[in-house]
Enzyme design. Sequence first.
Site, PDB file in Angstrom:
ATOM      1  N   ASN A 380       0.868  -1.079  -0.037  1.00  0.00           N
ATOM      2  CA  ASN A 380      -0.188  -0.079  -0.371  1.00  0.00           C
ATOM      3  C   ASN A 380       1.017   1.071  -0.202  1.00  0.00           C
ATOM      4  O   ASN A 380       1.241   2.101   0.462  1.00  0.00           O
ATOM      5  CB  ASN A 380      -0.799   0.232   1.065  1.00  0.00           C
ATOM      6  N   HIS A 416      -9.391   3.003   8.375  1.00  0.00           N
ATOM      7  CA  HIS A 416      -9.867   1.930   7.610  1.00  0.00           C
ATOM      8  C   HIS A 416     -11.101   2.211   8.337  1.00  0.00           C
ATOM      9  O   HIS A 416     -12.669   0.971   7.310  1.00  0.00           O
ATOM     10  CB  HIS A 416      -8.872   1.243   8.072  1.00  0.00           C
TER      11      HIS A 416
END
EC number: 2.3.1.-
Length: 529
Positions: A380, A416
């Site tokens: 990521n 998240h």
Amino acid sequence: MGGSAANAYAVGGLRAGIGGEAPALCPHSGRAEQRGPWGTPGAKMASAAEGDMEAELTRGLRWGFQDLSLNKLATSLGASEQALRLITSIFLGYPFALFYRRYLFYKDSYLIHLFHTFTGLSIAYYNFGAQLYHSLLCILLQFLILRLMGRTITAVLTTFCVQMGYLLAGYYNTATGTYDIKWTMPHCVLTLKLIGLAIDYYDGGKDQKSLSSEQQIYAIRGVPSLLEVAGFSYFYGAFLVGPQFSMNHYMKLVRGELTDVPGKIPNSTIPALRRLALGLVYLVGYTLLSPHITEDYLLSDDYENGSFWFRCMYMLLWGKFVLYKYVTCWLVTEGVCILTGLGFNGFDENGTAKWDACANMKVWLFETNPRFTGTIASFNINTNAWVARYFFKRLKFLGNKVLSQGLSLLFLALWHGLHSGYLVCFQMEFLIVIVERQAASLIRDSPVLSRLASITVLQPLYYLVQQTIHWLFMGYSMTAFCLFTWDKWMKVYKSIYFLGHVFFLSLLFILPYVRKVVVPRKEKLKKME
């Protein structure tokens, strides 16, 4: 009626109509009319038979198409319909990119923005239906913030509060105990884009000399139009799962500057296909293994009744495997970005074009590096770079690097979602990275440990031990991340006696005392100097 029964029914009706073996049904009574070959006009009998045949054919075809529906296809593949929509949407980026290369490269900028906006909205509607209004609303709000508040810190803070607040409200209203693919998934990507846009726009109003070299690259000097913001936000190669990129980089794509051959379409087909092929390898691997390595098993009685070492090894294997679904998506989308030219990143020292501007994965580093920091650096990538650029470095005024890092990880956890598992996962990352750095520093500064670590014949053993520790506790951290709620991850952590917390908290307090013993005082003084 569906499946083979529907097909058999359709075939039976067709056979009856053609062969005349089945009796005709009376449209009023529903009973079979017994008619001899001489009792009723032939034209009327033929007409009824043809009508019945057409009805049965239509019904059979309708049932056949239902059998080919996306939901049934997903079920046959062992996936959810939403997951299948997601993966097909990601692959749709390739025909979109080919169309862009063939018909829109070097065309008027407004056509390119319209194309990106339309394709992105189409993908949003295909996946989330009318819920695409969430992204539309936030993009419009962001445009108004930029225009009405200008290049001010107020605009930046307002953007942060509005965009993060909207995202968190979405998480709160749609949260379940499992991972669901819903509108909040691409919206978290959009949130970072719009916050970064506001900060870059703010930097564009500052004196060039007051900006760092990195900030000068991303600072927006012009005033983005609504169409530009929409095209930037909905770009089909990154709308669903990323990667992150700046408005300035996007505008270079629109102007046709992201090519290795100025004035021509970029030679990026082969690099794009390489990333696509690698993504397909991971996709096949994940598809084959996913029925056998699941997080549900972590909650099962079989797992809990297994031996301690079995539970640890299963967590290790699962922790490695569970990341492959993310690797797959990012490799495929990176290929789309490369194909359009967005992945162009200049040339290396040998004059070879680099196509890693949108790389979210360093696959070789991810697969081979035995350290947690190596995984963070390879996984990521663009999101981590975004957090470093727009959050971590902006906290420099705190004067405490560890505090800035902790707050950055807290931001990532909230970004998240609101589940406790995210907080536990990033808390473990914070703890593990601190301990890993302490251990690396200890080995480097201790002559004894340095000599021991440099013994060639022991290198394979060191590597095996490091990788085992690395992926065991990566799986430990990912357990909380993937199981979300405290009752689930707590059950699994109890089954292995909170091994990750015990191991790293113990090292956190023990390593400073070990350092006093194995690091000579001269080395300490040199370090202080």
